[in-house]
Design an enzyme around this catalytic site. Structure first.
Site, PDB file in Angstrom:
ATOM      1  N   LYS A 190       0.829  -1.301  -0.101  1.00 35.70           N
ATOM      2  CA  LYS A 190       0.041  -0.012   0.012  1.00 35.70           C
ATOM      3  C   LYS A 190       0.956   1.181   0.055  1.00 35.70           C
ATOM      4  O   LYS A 190       0.497   2.226  -0.817  1.00 35.70           O
ATOM      5  CB  LYS A 190      -0.920   0.119   1.167  1.00 35.70           C
ATOM      6  CG  LYS A 190      -1.947   1.016   1.278  1.00 35.70           C
ATOM      7  CD  LYS A 190      -2.947   0.831   2.377  1.00 35.70           C
ATOM      8  CE  LYS A 190      -3.820   1.960   2.580  1.00 35.70           C
ATOM      9  NZ  LYS A 190      -4.632   1.824   3.906  1.00 35.70           N
ATOM     10  N   GLU A 196       9.880  -5.652   3.837  1.00 36.47           N
ATOM     11  CA  GLU A 196      10.210  -7.005   3.600  1.00 36.47           C
ATOM     12  C   GLU A 196       9.571  -7.053   1.965  1.00 36.47           C
ATOM     13  O   GLU A 196      10.592  -7.840   1.323  1.00 36.47           O
ATOM     14  CB  GLU A 196       9.264  -7.809   4.302  1.00 36.47           C
ATOM     15  CG  GLU A 196       9.501  -8.134   5.470  1.00 36.47           C
ATOM     16  CD  GLU A 196       8.695  -7.252   6.618  1.00 36.47           C
ATOM     17  OE1 GLU A 196       8.469  -7.301   7.636  1.00 36.47           O
ATOM     18  OE2 GLU A 196       8.255  -6.043   6.011  1.00 36.47           O
ATOM     19  N   GLY A 243      -5.119  -2.876   4.375  1.00 34.21           N
ATOM     20  CA  GLY A 243      -4.428  -4.084   3.898  1.00 34.21           C
ATOM     21  C   GLY A 243      -5.168  -5.467   4.118  1.00 34.21           C
ATOM     22  O   GLY A 243      -5.323  -6.096   3.167  1.00 34.21           O
ATOM     23  N   ARG A 244      -5.599  -5.597   5.151  1.00 34.91           N
ATOM     24  CA  ARG A 244      -6.228  -6.844   5.644  1.00 34.91           C
ATOM     25  C   ARG A 244      -7.644  -6.949   5.101  1.00 34.91           C
ATOM     26  O   ARG A 244      -8.191  -8.175   5.183  1.00 34.91           O
ATOM     27  CB  ARG A 244      -6.239  -7.258   7.092  1.00 34.91           C
ATOM     28  CG  ARG A 244      -6.949  -5.921   8.059  1.00 34.91           C
ATOM     29  CD  ARG A 244      -6.490  -6.323   9.376  1.00 34.91           C
ATOM     30  NE  ARG A 244      -7.002  -5.123  10.392  1.00 34.91           N
ATOM     31  CZ  ARG A 244      -6.700  -4.163  10.356  1.00 34.91           C
ATOM     32  NH1 ARG A 244      -5.382  -3.832   9.787  1.00 34.91           N
ATOM     33  NH2 ARG A 244      -7.032  -3.193  11.320  1.00 34.91           N
ATOM     34  N   GLU A 329      -5.368  -8.037  14.245  1.00 37.70           N
ATOM     35  CA  GLU A 329      -4.773  -6.918  14.042  1.00 37.70           C
ATOM     36  C   GLU A 329      -6.040  -5.952  14.063  1.00 37.70           C
ATOM     37  O   GLU A 329      -5.919  -4.708  14.556  1.00 37.70           O
ATOM     38  CB  GLU A 329      -4.216  -7.004  12.770  1.00 37.70           C
ATOM     39  CG  GLU A 329      -3.542  -5.654  12.332  1.00 37.70           C
ATOM     40  CD  GLU A 329      -2.419  -5.908  11.143  1.00 37.70           C
ATOM     41  OE1 GLU A 329      -1.282  -6.282  11.117  1.00 37.70           O
ATOM     42  OE2 GLU A 329      -3.175  -5.562   9.827  1.00 37.70           O
ATOM     43  N   HIS A 360      -5.539 -35.140  15.408  1.00 36.05           N
ATOM     44  CA  HIS A 360      -4.171 -35.694  15.569  1.00 36.05           C
ATOM     45  C   HIS A 360      -3.443 -34.943  16.108  1.00 36.05           C
ATOM     46  O   HIS A 360      -2.119 -35.552  16.204  1.00 36.05           O
ATOM     47  CB  HIS A 360      -4.084 -36.611  14.512  1.00 36.05           C
ATOM     48  CG  HIS A 360      -5.032 -37.714  14.138  1.00 36.05           C
ATOM     49  ND1 HIS A 360      -5.160 -38.866  14.621  1.00 36.05           N
ATOM     50  CD2 HIS A 360      -6.296 -37.511  13.265  1.00 36.05           C
ATOM     51  CE1 HIS A 360      -6.160 -39.429  13.991  1.00 36.05           C
ATOM     52  NE2 HIS A 360      -6.904 -38.740  13.163  1.00 36.05           N
ATOM     53  N   LYS A 469       8.778  -2.288  13.797  1.00 30.82           N
ATOM     54  CA  LYS A 469       9.372  -1.864  12.555  1.00 30.82           C
ATOM     55  C   LYS A 469      10.410  -0.730  12.804  1.00 30.82           C
ATOM     56  O   LYS A 469      11.439  -0.814  12.171  1.00 30.82           O
ATOM     57  CB  LYS A 469       8.410  -1.301  11.725  1.00 30.82           C
ATOM     58  CG  LYS A 469       7.332  -2.597  11.257  1.00 30.82           C
ATOM     59  CD  LYS A 469       6.286  -1.874  10.263  1.00 30.82           C
ATOM     60  CE  LYS A 469       5.457  -2.878   9.837  1.00 30.82           C
ATOM     61  NZ  LYS A 469       4.282  -2.253   8.900  1.00 30.82           N
TER      62      LYS A 469
END
Length: 502
Positions: A190, A196, A243-244, A329, A360, A469
């Site tokens: 964005k 990253e 963003g999410r 978030e 399991h 960050k």
């Protein structure tokens, strides 16, 4: 709102010793009641509450102004107070807002989608066989989930890959199996300032050798161009989409490449149908609202600190990871939307895994552990494969686990007692299609917003991710051996240890 939440406490105390099967038996029609929105059904029969507690939850919704809050969301009012923005992700897929702001947002989304359609067509006509989506968080989790879940609907034209972690091992392993002459990359950020994504993007840019197969999705077009992406290959994002919540936008470029534009638009249509449902359905029949109210009941009424999401369909294996970001978030806040302190619990820790594998691994703790973990079980009635025996076994396990969670089993051997009393919601999709997946994701989005309204918090900022960050950026020179200012003593010692062995 704390007083309204406090009104749940007497009901929780009254129901503390109640057994879920007894609550089901005492309420005629409860066992068979299935709320529905298009291809998605929801059973709340095995939640630990009764009619009086449910009425208290509906009173909470009224006190919080939940119905008008949804109208404010869709109309583009400033629901993100700390950043002074609307949150108009619904405008990416539906035209249900009545304000000029919402209509303008929808028009922008349609225009961007037409640009994306042209880029999809151009790539389909090219020699490209592989596409790498470079992004992290909301720029990765949503597209990755949808591409994986809807693989059966894929066009087969491209192989899609996702690169998110800044760890260079991920890039090295991915690129080892690709041909730079037949690969394109989409950088999704964005701000176009995400560390990253820029580091991984630089790796891809250099590996591609400057070829014109670099695309971007960003709200910062100048930065994308400065990075080396041609302007005509930059698709827009907007500050009114978090963003999410962004997979419905050009962030879904990789989705459109995987399942075609028709498939992508079907995904949007499924979400749009859920948008209409959340606005129009009465509270008692409203899937996202009821999902949210029962979440608040489990968190604040019964005091459960975690929540599990358990999809009984391998194609939804990535859903818990996607929802971890969406839920935690959005709702991981300790102050109200106005910055004042709150005195009630907010987000539960969300986790989970796909059935039957998770049976399991961690189901022992869910059945007999000291902590009760409410759960969403998600099933699909009609499979996409021809293996009928497998699907019947999968559904049998799904139904058995929800029954065992709620009812338990009492035997003479204390080691083998199942206490039961574990509440769950069952979400049942008719089939897993672009439409039903779009509706399911939108259901969770609206549930998250509803919970934020009930708790009086802001679901659309995420200041909690910023401090780490900043510190990481400050530490980069120290890790390179350059002189820096004073460091935290533990961090300084760890840097020395790393450099001594690096």
């Amino acid at each position: 709102m704390s007083a309204a939440l406090a009104a749940l406490a007497p009901h929780a105390a009254r129901l503390a010793a109640a057994r879920i099967p007894d609550l089901v038996q005492a309420e005629p029609g409860r066992a068979a009641r299935m709320l529905r929105a298009g291809p998605i059904g929801m059973s709340l029969a095995r939640q630990k509450l009764d009619g009086d507690a449910r009425a208290a939850l509906h009173a909470l919704a009224d006190a919080a102004g939940l119905v008008p809050a949804f109208r404010r969301l869709f109309d583009g009012e400033m629901v993100n107070a700390s950043e002074r923005r609307p949150a108009l992700h619904s405008a990416l897929r539906s035209d249900l807002g009545t304000s000029d702001t919402a209509r303008a947002a929808h028009a922008q989304a349609v225009q961007a989608r037409e640009r994306m359609r042209a880029l999809v067509a151009a790539l389909e006509a090219s020699e490209v066989t592989d596409v790498v989506n470079v992004g992290i968080g909301g720029s990765d989790l949503g597209p990755r989930l949808v591409v994986d879940a809807l693989a059966e609907f894929g066009t087969g034209r491209f192989r899609l890959h996702f690169l998110s972690n800044v760890d260079g091992s991920a890039a090295q392993r991915l690129l080892a199996g690709l041909d730079p002459e037949r690969t394109a990359a989409i950088l999704v950020s964005k701000s176009f300032g995400t560390q990253e994504t820029l580091l991984n993007g630089a790796v891809l840019r250099d590996w591609l050798g400057g070829a014109g197969r670099l695309y971007a999705v960003s709200a910062n077009v100048p930065r994308a161009e400065a990075f080396g992406v041609a302007a005509e290959r930059v698709l827009p994002m907007w500050d009114w989409v978090g963003g999410r919540y962004s997979l419905w936008s050009a962030v879904g470029f990789s989705i459109a490449l995987a399942i075609g534009m028709e498939g992508f638009e079907a995904l949007l249509a499924g979400a749009a149908a859920m948008d209409a449902h959340v606005l129009e359905a009465p509270v008692e029949d409203n899937l996202p609202v009821q999902h949210a109210l029962h979440g608040v009941w489990n968190r604040n009424g019964l005091g459960y600190p975690t929540h599990a999401v358990l999809p009984y369909d391998e194609r939804l294996a990535l859903l818990p990871a996607y929802l971890q970001q969406l839920v935690m978030e959005s709702l991981g806040k300790r102050v109200a939307a106005d910055g004042s302190a709150i005195d009630h619990a907010t987000v539960p820790v969300l986790w989970g895994g796909a059935g039957t594998n998770s049976q399991h691994s961690f189901f022992q703790a869910l059945h007999q552990g000291t902590d009760i973990v409410p759960a969403d079980f998600i099933g699909v009635a009609r499979p996409s494969h021809p293996f009928a025996d497998n699907h019947r076994a999968l559904l049998a396990n799904l139904l058995a686990q929800t029954e065992a969670f709620a009812n338990g089993a009492d035997v003479d051997d204390p080691q083998k007692v199942y206490p039961g009393g574990r509440p769950s919601t069952l979400l049942l999709l008719d089939a897993l299609t672009p439409e039903s997946l779009g509706g399911l994701i939108a259901l969770y989005e609206h549930s998250v917003y509803a919970q934020s309204v009930l708790w009086g918090i802001n679901a659309f900022d995420q200041w909690g991710v910023e401090l780490g960050k900043k510190i990481a950026g400050d530490l980069l020179p120290a890790l390179a051996g350059e002189l820096t200012g004073p460091l935290d003593p533990v961090t300084a010692a760890l840097i020395d240890a790393i450099r001594a062995r690096g």
